[in-house]
Each structure stands twice: as C-alpha cells, then as structure tokens.
Design an enzyme around this catalytic site. Structure first.
Site, short mmCIF file in Angstrom:
data_model
loop_
_atom_site.label_atom_id
_atom_site.label_comp_id
_atom_site.label_asym_id
_atom_site.label_seq_id
_atom_site.Cartn_x
_atom_site.Cartn_y
_atom_site.Cartn_z
N ASP A 95 -2.55 -1.16 12.66
CA ASP A 95 -3.02 -0.03 11.84
C ASP A 95 -4.30 0.55 12.43
OD1 ASP A 95 -4.28 -2.47 11.12
OD2 ASP A 95 -4.84 -1.68 9.14
N ARG A 155 0.85 -1.20 0.00
CA ARG A 155 0.00 0.00 0.00
C ARG A 155 0.88 1.23 0.00
NH1 ARG A 155 -3.10 -4.08 2.28
NH2 ARG A 155 -4.81 -4.53 0.83
N TRP A 184 -0.58 -2.91 8.47
CA TRP A 184 -1.04 -2.54 7.12
C TRP A 184 -0.80 -1.05 6.91
CZ3 TRP A 184 -1.95 -6.77 4.45
CH2 TRP A 184 -2.37 -7.93 5.13
N THR A 185 -0.58 -0.67 5.65
CA THR A 185 -0.11 0.71 5.45
C THR A 185 -0.99 1.55 4.51
OG1 THR A 185 1.40 -0.08 3.73
CG2 THR A 185 2.28 0.12 5.96
N TYR A 194 -4.09 -5.68 15.20
CA TYR A 194 -3.85 -4.87 14.01
C TYR A 194 -3.33 -3.51 14.47
CZ TYR A 194 -5.44 -7.89 10.23
OH TYR A 194 -5.54 -8.89 9.30
N ASP A 232 -6.82 -14.48 1.58
CA ASP A 232 -7.93 -13.69 2.16
C ASP A 232 -8.69 -12.92 1.10
OD1 ASP A 232 -5.59 -12.17 1.72
OD2 ASP A 232 -6.40 -10.54 2.93
N GLU A 233 -9.90 -12.57 1.45
CA GLU A 233 -10.70 -11.59 0.71
C GLU A 233 -10.66 -11.80 -0.81
OE1 GLU A 233 -10.45 -7.92 3.87
OE2 GLU A 233 -8.83 -8.02 2.40
#
Ligand code: ACM
Ligand code: ZN
EC number: 3.2.1.52
Length: 779
Positions: free
Chosen positions: A438, A179, A486-487, A436, A344-345
C-alpha cells in the site's frame, strides 16, 4: 468450408514444422524464456516441443489433485492456442509422442512437496513432482512457456530441463477487505494471481475497526451491525479538515462463500490464513457487542483510519467466551494450521483505567498492561492449540512475553522477527519497507495517494527475508515472507491491481529463487515479457517502473550538475527535454550521464515502440546565486536527515520528507547563513518548507531574511509572519519568499521560527514538532 479449414490447418502445420527446423539449429538463451520466478536450474537444448490441437495431456491415474492440475494446464493451453487438449488419466506408452505427461515420482527425491522437474523434448513434455502441489507449481512454469496470447493454433516450447523448488515455505500475500470490501469473485481472482506467482499463502484480513467481514452464526450482529459503516473518509488522513463520503459502505462473506473461497484456494494449493483481530482494531465487533469493551460503549463502526482506544476488555470473561465462539466457527471454515489473531496496535488507554482489567492484572500477578496483552494472547493460544491450531500474530505479541507456540509476523521492520527467531519461534517477515504494497511505488507526485512510504519494484526485489544477524540455526525459523495489501486508500479492484502489480512479481522471486541466483538486471529483462502476460490477462498493473528516476549529482568544484537517468523497466528509450516542454519521440534520446550549469527544468519519459509508457518525471535544477556556496547552520540538523549542503544544491525536494533533499530540525528554530563569496546584487530570496501534520512537520510561523556585506552587521530585509495564510492543512510544500528592492550583499541570513509544540487541535497536541527546509534560493 470444411475443406478450406483443414487446408489451412495443414498449411499452418507446415509452417510450424518449418519453425521447428529453424529452432533446432538455434538454442534459446534461458533468460529469453523470461521465467518468473527464476528456476533453480534451467538448461536449454536445441529443438522443441510443438503444442498443437492434437497434443494430449496425460496424468498419472488415481490422483484427483494431479488430474486437476492437468485440467488447469489444458485450460491454459486453450488460452494459448485456442484448442483445449484432451486430459487422459493414465500413463502414456513409452513410444507415444505429442503429449505432456504429468507424473508423480516415486523414487527418492530432494525437491520436497513443492519441487518439480520439467523436461521438454521434441516428442513430449514431462512434468514430474513428488506431489501434485509440485506439479501445480511446475504447471505455472509451463504456462509461462506458452504464448501470453493466442496468435496461432500451435506453440513451440523450446527444449529444456528445469529442476526447481522454492527457497521458502511461506510465500504469501495479504488482503485487507475491511477498509474496503472486495467481493468473492475478486478474491478468487486475487488467489489466481497468487498462484501464477507460485505463492502459497493467502492472509485474509477479515476484521478491523472499519468492518467485520465474516459471518459468525452464533453472533449474528457481527455482520448485521459490524459489517457496515455509515460513511468513509475521503482523501488522505492528513488532508484537514477531514471530510467524509456519506454513503453506507460494507459487506461480508457468508459462511458458504468462505467455504467456496477456501475450496477455490485449496484447489490451487494455496492456504488461506484468516485473521481475526484482537484485542485491538475491534471497533466493528464492539459496535455490535459494546458489552465487550471496557466502557460498555456505545461504539460505531469506524469511518476513518487509525488506531482507536476502545479495544476488547481483557478483564471480562465474556470477551474470551465470545472470541472462543468466533474462533470455533473460524476453525470449522478454515483448515489452515495457522490462525492469525492480530495483536497489533492495541492502545492500553482503556485497560489502564478499567476496574475489570486492573483486577485481572492483580489476580494474575501481571506486571502491567503489556503483560495483560500477553495474557490475552496466551489464553487465545491455549484455545487454538487445544483445537490443533497454531496462532500467528503481528510483532506486538512479543511485548509482555510471547505465547509459547506462537508464530510472529514482523511488520514494524524486521526487529520483531529477529527477536522471535532468537527465541526459537517461527517467523514470517512482512516489514513495511519494502513489503507493504500500500506504500508508494513511484515518485509521489506521479502516483495516486497512499498512506506513505516508498517501495518501488527494485526495492522489493532487493529484499532478503533472512536477516544476516541470525545464526544458521536461528535462520531456520524464518518461514518466509509476505507482502501486505492494506486498503485504506484503495477502494476499487483496478486500483488494487495497480498496487499489487508488478511488485508481486518481485516478491515471487524473493520468495522462490535462491539468493545467489537473484539478479536485478536479468529480472528487469524478464519483466518485459511478464508485462505482456499481464496485458493478456487484462491486469491493471502499475507502469511506475517505467517512470524515469532522475539522479542529479552536484559537483562542488565544477559548479555543474551531472544528470543520470534510470528506470526499473528494461527495453525503453528515454527521451528528455531541458526547457520544461513535454518530451516526445523527437526529443533528445538519453545515451548516458550529461552535465548542466544553467537553470533547467528536466522532463524525461520512457518510450516503447514510440509511445510514452508511465509518466513524465520532472526535476528542476536551479543554478541560483547561492548554489553550491558555503552555508553555515547555527542550529544542527537532525541526524536522520541530509547534510546542510543540500540546502544550496540547486534541487528542491518533493512531498516526501525522506527523498534525500530535506533537512529536518526537531523542536528548534533554525538559522542559516550563506556566504556568496563576493558582494553582488540580490533581488529575491526564498526558502522551501514542508508540511505533513501526521509526521508533526509544520510550516514555520515566521521567516526573517537579513543581508550583510561583511558578515558582521546584518540588516533585516523582510520578515514574513504566518507564511501559510491560506491555512493549507494537507501534505504540501510551501515556498516563503522575500522580493527586495535591488540590494547588494555577500551574506544572506535566514531565520526560521518553528510553531513550537504541536497545536491543540491535532492528535499530536503538545508534542515536539519538525521544521523541514529544503532549498534556499538566492537570486
Ligand atoms: C499493521 O500494519 N498494523 C500490522
Ligand atoms: Zn477492561
């Protein structure tokens, strides 16, 4: 000059020796050493060891890993006293003193590869371990026993004994470089941060929709095309309309750089787990090789965050050949036994209508697209296993059947991890809450924008990775845990450090220290020194733990609010005001809970050495006419949210719908009646609402206020249509008020009309929506 200098040294030694004399009479309390993570066994004695310019480091011969640990130690000693000790690769003589000995134990020991013992006595320090890895972890302890910053040319380490080993074998941190890209030098620094917290696993999230970050020689377009995006979303995803910074963003690591990072990590006993996402989060790869998607593209490297329908085609043999090529090069670069394949996802939208995918389902006798995903992952697992590796995937890989040997990384809470452990699969816990990093770590309005959530230091600390619902046998499958970084909302190194620190310290103790030795109060106290260590390293740690948490408890009989403050940081003085002014050192000092019966704006801050640390928190207590009165909801509130009394408790919620103030209503209009107890003048009524379109929380389309003297006949006093005339689209709270000509009444009725289903222009079009109400204020 020379004479003067040695005279000074002499003088210094004299004082330091005097220091020992003083110290030998007093025994240091173990907690005052502020070791993080807390060792398994720590005892202190009188006296200590003086680290001085003439101190030597001895390491047992014939072990280059141990020699490296000795070199690291020498560097840390140099940072602490300004002199780098000589590192000698041999066993010291029995009588020799003024030395630190790193030794590998040959006798049987029960501490394992990562365990160590540390003995600090007046003449020598002995750090013993079964393997160099244990010595490295023990060296991190010695490092904490040294001064955080050089203040003198010698340092006293109190006499002590430590016997130590980790609770878990997987102690990890993850980093998303897709990201936002982070350069090699920073990745190495990140690895150093992991090492100082005794973590041993670095999960490197290398591929995603927004960028492909690892050079693959056989498929060069992955980085030529896939490593670059033309623009990046600005602000929060739900700040609509979405706007973009129209600047190319990207970057990738060459294979040489990857080798450099892997070596750097290995030297610090950290395993690097690469993640190559499949079958979803693949747009960067598909932009480079569109023939691998179900539609054939074209695709572009994504500029915004989210989950996208275009994923690798599971019906196309080329997809598997391609991914095997990629994994082949990945396995050459990363010695890790475990390779992360994402999982995932992955929306099944395209697979449902793709002839190739449907043919695969038929040919393989699969039930549905979930089984197709399972087929996909199992095929990749076979390939990895054939090459001597094990795969790990996010917990979605449970859906449609778990690959026979796969490990599971549980991120959607702990359910996936529990299910996997019950199926005798190894598990790494990394639940969004609380791991998490983030997510927010402090009160939302005082923090930089994040995706959502609330994982303050105390919540991370309280986490226990081993679920109590597992049997003793099943618990063995919990390898440990990791925090994920996560960024999407983090684009600079400073900001990244802010998100990671100090929560990484809590993680460290969660993963290392036996559960029965964990102690929040003690941790808070030890953090005071840990912050100094971070200061010395120049780490941009968050001060959110210093922010004052304000707890207002409303008492329904006395009509008063009791105010309690606390902080996640220790050793602070809280100053506060009640008139909305900024607190300073002359403001009232908080000594314990106090009570309020008047409308007050409370501002509180933490002060250390007369300086504000962290931010000032603000809460308003409104002792309005409706405060603490009887309220009836003709529409039941949703069970996930607070009780109706919260609507008249004198307190307004923040922009976090889960802050305990908001009452949620799903898919319904709302009506509430407040009985003021007696007829009285009313001049203003207002209600607070929230909007967070990502969660399908919408402002109402109409609010109607009606008054009554008898509770039977109501007169509508104001109807506010379209209470959001400015069309604010972000995450926001909004007051809808009616100002009345002076009127008398006993009953106040509020009728709220919901937007209904989500409007067409949003991704959630047609779905049920929420109304969130907070305080109804009657003045
Ligand atoms: C994840 O956060 N999608 C693993
Ligand atoms: Zn397909």
């Amino acid at each position: 000059m020379i004479i003067r200098k040695s005279f000074l040294t002499l003088l210094l030694l004299f004082f330091c020796t005097a220091g020992i004399a003083t110290l030998s009479q007093a025994q240091v309390k173990p907690e005052s050493l502020s070791l993080i993570p807390q060792p398994v066994k720590l005892t202190t004695q009188k006296g200590g060891f003086l680290v001085q310019p003439s101190t030597k480091v001895y390491v047992d011969p014939k072990n280059e890993d141990l020699l490296r640990v000795g070199e690291f130690l020498a560097q840390h000693i140099e940072a602490a006293i300004g002199h780098k000790p000589e590192v000698i690769q041999k066993k010291p003589k029995k009588k020799e003193t003024n030395l630190i000995h790193l030794t590998l134990k040959t006798e049987n020991d029960t501490l394992g590869a990562e365990g160590y013992t540390l003995n600090v006595a007046q003449g020598r320090i002995t750090l013993a371990a079964k393997e160099a890895h244990g010595a490295f972890l023990g060296m991190q302890t010695v490092r904490q026993l040294l001064p955080a910053q050089k203040t003198s040319e010698s340092a006293l380490i109190p006499a002590l004994q430590i016997v130590d080993k980790p609770r878990y074998t997987w102690r990890g941190m993850h980093l998303d470089v897709t990201r936002h890209f982070f350069p090699v030098e920073f990745v190495k620094q990140y690895i150093d941060y992991l090492a100082m917290h005794k973590l041993n696993s670095f999960h490197w999230h290398l591929t995603d929709d927004q960028g492909w970050r690892i050079e693959i020689k056989k498929h060069p377009k992955l980085t030529e095309v896939g490593a670059w995006r033309d623009s990046t979303l600005i602000g929060h995803y739900w700040d609509l309309p979405q706007t973009y910074r129209k600047r190319r963003h990207g970057g990738y690591y060459t294979q040489e750089q990857i080798k450099e990072v892997v070596k750097y990590a290995q030297d610090r006993f950290i395993n690097v787990v690469p993640e190559i996402e499949m079958p979803g989060h693949a747009l960067a790869a598909l932009a480079a090789y569109p023939e691998l998607s179900c539609t054939g593209g074209p695709h572009k490297v994504e500029s915004k965050w989210g989950i996208f329908p275009d994923i690798f085609c599971a019906g196309n043999e080329q997809t598997f050949a391609f991914l095997e090529d990629v994994l082949t090069e990945v396995m050459e670069l990363f010695p890790s036994k475990v390779i992360h394949v994402g999982g995932d996802e992955a929306p099944k939208t395209r697979w449902k209508v793709c002839p190739k995918c449907q043919k695969r389902i038929k040919d393989e006798g699969l039930k549905d697209e979930h089984e197709l995903q399972s087929y996909f992952v199992q095929r990749m697992e076979k390939f990895a296993n054939k090459n001597g590796r094990t795969i790990i995937g996010w917990d979605e890989i449970l859906e449609g059947g778990l690959a026979p040997n796969a490990y599971v990384m549980s991120w959607r809470g702990t359910k996936g991890g529990i299910a996997a452990a019950k199926e005798k699969h190894y598990v790494v816990m990394s639940p969004g809450t609380p791991l998490y990093f983030d997510y927010y770590q402090g009160e939302r309005d005082l923090e930089p924008t994040t995706i959502h959530g609330y994982n303050p230091l105390s919540k991370v600390y309280a986490y226990d990775p081993t679920p109590s619902e597992l049997s003793a046998e099943e618990k063995k499958y919990i390898l440990g845990a990791q925090a994920n970084m996560w960024t999407e909302y983090v684009s600079t190194e400073e900001h990244l450090e802010y998100m990671v620190f100090p929560r990484i310290a809590a993680l460290s103790e969660v993963l290392w220290t036996p559960a029965k030795l964990k102690d929040w109060k003690s941790f808070q106290n030890r953090m005071t020194q840990q912050y100094k260590r971070y200061d010395a390293l120049g780490v941009n740690y968050a001060r959110s733990a210093f922010n004052v948490n304000q707890h207002l408890q409303v008492d329904s009989t006395s009509n008063r609010a009791t105010v309690t403050f606390d902080t996640d940081a220790a050793d602070v003085t809280i100053h506060y005001t009640l008139d909305g002014s900024e607190p300073n050192t002359r403001s009232q000092v908080y000594k314990g809970p106090f009570s309020l019966n008047r409308t007050s704006t409370i501002k509180a801050g933490s002060f250390v050495n007369g300086k504000l640390v962290g931010k000032v928190s603000t809460r308003t207590f409104e002792a309005h006419k409706g405060f603490n009165k009887n309220i009836t909801l003709t529409t039941p509130a949703h069970q996930n949210f607070a009780k109706k009394a919260k609507l008249v408790d004198g307190l307004k919620g923040s922009t976090d719908q889960y802050d305990g103030h908001w009452i949620g209503f799903l898919d319904t209009d709302v009506e509430a009646i407040i009985d003021l107890g007696k007829e009285q003048p009313i001049k203003r009524i207002s209600t607070n609402f929230m909007q967070n379109i990502g969660y399908r929380i919408f402002l109402p389309v109409q609010v109607e206020y009606a008054l009554s003297v008898d509770g039977i006949r109501y007169v509508t006093v104001d109807t506010i249509d379209d209470p959001n005339p400015l069309g604010a689209e972000g995450i926001t709270t909004h007051e809808v008020a009616a100002t009345l000509p002076l009127t008398r009444a006993r009953f106040v009725k509020v009728k709220v009309r919901s937007v209904g289903v989500s409007p067409d222009k949003y991704p959630s079009a047609g779905q049920k929506t929420w109304l969130m109400l907070d305080e109804i204020v009657v003045e």
